[in-house]
Design an enzyme around this catalytic site. Sequence first.
Site, PDB file in Angstrom:
ATOM      1  N   ASP A  16      11.591   5.573  -4.088  1.00  9.83           N
ATOM      2  CA  ASP A  16      12.369   6.749  -4.525  1.00  9.83           C
ATOM      3  C   ASP A  16      12.639   6.758  -6.019  1.00  9.83           C
ATOM      4  OD1 ASP A  16      12.553   7.560  -1.831  1.00  9.83           O
ATOM      5  OD2 ASP A  16      14.144   6.103  -1.540  1.00  9.83           O
ATOM      6  N   GLY A  18      10.867   8.387  -8.124  1.00 11.82           N
ATOM      7  CA  GLY A  18      10.399   9.653  -8.689  1.00 11.82           C
ATOM      8  C   GLY A  18       8.898   9.628  -8.956  1.00 11.82           C
ATOM      9  N   LYS A  19       8.181   8.840  -8.145  1.00  9.62           N
ATOM     10  CA  LYS A  19       6.724   8.743  -8.309  1.00  9.62           C
ATOM     11  C   LYS A  19       6.049  10.094  -8.135  1.00  9.62           C
ATOM     12  CE  LYS A  19       6.534   5.707  -5.000  1.00  9.62           C
ATOM     13  NZ  LYS A  19       7.973   5.433  -4.857  1.00  9.62           N
ATOM     14  N   GLY A  43       8.347   9.629   1.241  1.00 10.94           N
ATOM     15  CA  GLY A  43       8.839  10.993   1.107  1.00 10.94           C
ATOM     16  C   GLY A  43       8.717  11.374  -0.346  1.00 10.94           C
ATOM     17  N   HIS A  44       7.668  12.077  -0.700  1.00 14.42           N
ATOM     18  CA  HIS A  44       7.434  12.414  -2.098  1.00 14.42           C
ATOM     19  C   HIS A  44       7.880  13.848  -2.360  1.00 14.42           C
ATOM     20  CE1 HIS A  44       4.242   9.002  -2.447  1.00 14.42           C
ATOM     21  NE2 HIS A  44       5.485   8.571  -2.391  1.00 14.42           N
ATOM     22  N   THR A  45       8.948  13.976  -3.129  1.00 15.98           N
ATOM     23  CA  THR A  45       9.496  15.299  -3.416  1.00 15.98           C
ATOM     24  C   THR A  45       8.949  15.797  -4.746  1.00 15.98           C
ATOM     25  OG1 THR A  45      11.515  14.539  -2.346  1.00 15.98           O
ATOM     26  CG2 THR A  45      11.654  16.608  -3.558  1.00 15.98           C
ATOM     27  N   ARG A 146      -5.705  -7.209  14.937  1.00 16.33           N
ATOM     28  CA  ARG A 146      -7.076  -6.794  15.247  1.00 16.33           C
ATOM     29  C   ARG A 146      -7.210  -6.065  16.578  1.00 16.33           C
ATOM     30  NH1 ARG A 146      -9.100 -12.734  13.822  1.00 16.33           N
ATOM     31  NH2 ARG A 146      -7.268 -13.044  15.124  1.00 16.33           N
ATOM     32  N   GLN A 226       6.580   3.815  -1.655  1.00 19.32           N
ATOM     33  CA  GLN A 226       7.625   2.786  -1.679  1.00 19.32           C
ATOM     34  C   GLN A 226       7.660   2.088  -3.048  1.00 19.32           C
ATOM     35  OE1 GLN A 226       5.414   2.532   1.406  1.00 19.32           O
ATOM     36  NE2 GLN A 226       6.687   4.196   2.083  1.00 19.32           N
ATOM     37  N   ASP A 335      19.114  11.463 -17.157  1.00 17.80           N
ATOM     38  CA  ASP A 335      20.183  12.454 -17.352  1.00 17.80           C
ATOM     39  C   ASP A 335      21.268  12.401 -16.280  1.00 17.80           C
ATOM     40  OD1 ASP A 335      18.308  13.349 -15.539  1.00 17.80           O
ATOM     41  OD2 ASP A 335      18.502  15.461 -16.066  1.00 17.80           O
TER      42      ASP A 335
HETATM   43  P1  IMP Z   1       9.512   1.160   7.157  1.00 22.57           P
HETATM   44  O1  IMP Z   1       8.540   1.292   6.052  1.00 22.57           O
HETATM   45  O2  IMP Z   1       9.816   2.463   7.849  1.00 22.57           O
HETATM   46  O3  IMP Z   1       9.145   0.075   8.128  1.00 22.57           O
HETATM   47  O4  IMP Z   1      10.915   0.714   6.521  1.00 22.57           O
HETATM   48  C1  IMP Z   1      11.084  -0.565   5.945  1.00 22.57           C
HETATM   49  C2  IMP Z   1      12.032  -0.481   4.760  1.00 22.57           C
HETATM   50  O5  IMP Z   1      11.427   0.256   3.721  1.00 22.57           O
HETATM   51  C3  IMP Z   1      13.354   0.240   5.051  1.00 22.57           C
HETATM   52  O6  IMP Z   1      14.352  -0.356   4.252  1.00 22.57           O
HETATM   53  C4  IMP Z   1      13.088   1.649   4.569  1.00 22.57           C
HETATM   54  O7  IMP Z   1      14.294   2.308   4.222  1.00 22.57           O
HETATM   55  C5  IMP Z   1      12.239   1.371   3.354  1.00 22.57           C
HETATM   56  N1  IMP Z   1      11.340   2.484   3.023  1.00 22.57           N
HETATM   57  C6  IMP Z   1      10.203   2.825   3.643  1.00 22.57           C
HETATM   58  N2  IMP Z   1       9.637   3.889   3.047  1.00 22.57           N
HETATM   59  C7  IMP Z   1      10.413   4.221   2.017  1.00 22.57           C
HETATM   60  C8  IMP Z   1      10.318   5.201   0.984  1.00 22.57           C
HETATM   61  O8  IMP Z   1       9.378   6.005   0.895  1.00 22.57           O
HETATM   62  N3  IMP Z   1      11.319   5.218   0.068  1.00 22.57           N
HETATM   63  C9  IMP Z   1      12.340   4.323   0.105  1.00 22.57           C
HETATM   64  N4  IMP Z   1      12.466   3.375   1.038  1.00 22.57           N
HETATM   65  C10 IMP Z   1      11.510   3.326   1.992  1.00 22.57           C
HETATM   66 MG    MG Z   2      10.818   8.744  -1.485  1.00 23.32          MG
END
Ligand code: IMP
Ligand code: MG
Length: 418
Positions: A16, A18-19, A43-45, A146, A226, A335
């Site tokens: 998160d 801001g990629k 979740g890329h906004t 596998r 991530q 900001d």
């Molecule tokens: P999982 O990837 O759903 O197995 O989650 C494992 C950990 O990674 C948890 O702490 C999630 O909140 C975190 N996580 C997974 N994807 C994201 C992301 O896109 N942004 C921020 N944290 C993430």
């Molecule tokens: Mg995100």
Amino acid sequence: MMDARCLVVVGSQWGDEGKGKIVDVLAAEANIIARYQGGANAGHTVHVGGEEFILHQIPSGILHPGTRCLLGNGVVLDVEQLLGEIDALRARGFDVEERLGISGRSHLLLEYHKRLDAASEAKRGADRIGTTGKGIGPAYEDKIARVGVRAADLLYPNRAHALIEHAVTRANERLRGASAEPLDPVRVADEVLRMRDRIVPLLTDTGREITAALRDDGRVLLEGAQGALLDVDHGTYPYVTSSTTTAAGAATGVGIGPTAIDAVIGVVKAYTTRVGSGPLPTEIEPPLGDHLRELGGEYGATTGRPRRCGWFDAVVVRYAAQVNGLTGLAITKLDVLDSFDEVKVCVGYETDHAAWDHFPYDFTLLENARPVYETLPGWKADISGARSIRDLVSARSHRNERNRDARERLEALQVRAR
Ligand code: IMP
Ligand code: MG
């Protein structure tokens, strides 16, 4: 902006950062944009032309007409989610299928993975990882064990049906053991096979495509999901995701060698956030932490969960620079801190007996550690309109007594920490 021919963009905190925004800017000059790991947990906004787009499975680059977007072998593919995103983008006027390629070597993430994810979190109880519930861990478990089903298996309907049935039957044993509802193997396989006709035409060899594009002097952007501290090897294990989020994963995750990569940009926020459980050394207690969350709009793009918020942790970012081999840094959301009287930056950690300035592999240390902060006066100005570094308010030397103190404490104490 994009000087490198093959550029990786990686999150350099806990995700998160801001990629999506940085990728969106760079994608304007790229021919190929590829995801190399993770799945719909991301979740890329991105904001384009006053509209908001939240993408989970498809690379953010899809919003740029004319780009080719790929999902590499390192990705776990939630087929239903993917098709939903394709349809939603098409409804908003984007051509998607013509520009999207899926590695035949990527693994399918199916309904039973999500159910196993939920069951495993429930079983961990207070120790839960706080996953996104998207089935990521179980899908990578199957891959490494596998027994996974790959996208290429869809080429042969009967074989795919049998593999999926078999996988669901195996998952049912685990689900029953966890007192969770089992699934009907035939129904799951039928449903996946119904989506087959839309997936098969998208199959490709991402490594070959990228290699060919680079040979033709094309520009390739490898988009991480991530962040470094969620990497299965280098993150705060076990509170991590199940993939290689760091830059080296970009090579294995699309099928090129590390020598093909020219540059790695790390994206960091001007403060730190984390969703889910696990250490966050600079976490800020309420009410200031809550205030920062509101100012920054820090709620998960995938799950809507409030993000834990903390000060900028330079130890974390230095570590991320090392494990990713960063050649550049993009800092976002500066900001958000405009109104703060003071801004803190963590430069080390300390316990009663030791202090250190690197990120430890021993997390019990982290749990007992206090951050060592340098405290800087806030700039108290609206910098949201700044478009170049010169537009930022000038920062004087803020090295006051307290900060000298922090640095001396770090230097004086033996670095005994692991
Ligand atoms: P999982 O990837 O759903 O197995 O989650 C494992 C950990 O990674 C948890 O702490 C999630 O909140 C975190 N996580 C997974 N994807 C994201 C992301 O896109 N942004 C921020 N944290 C993430
Ligand atoms: Mg995100």
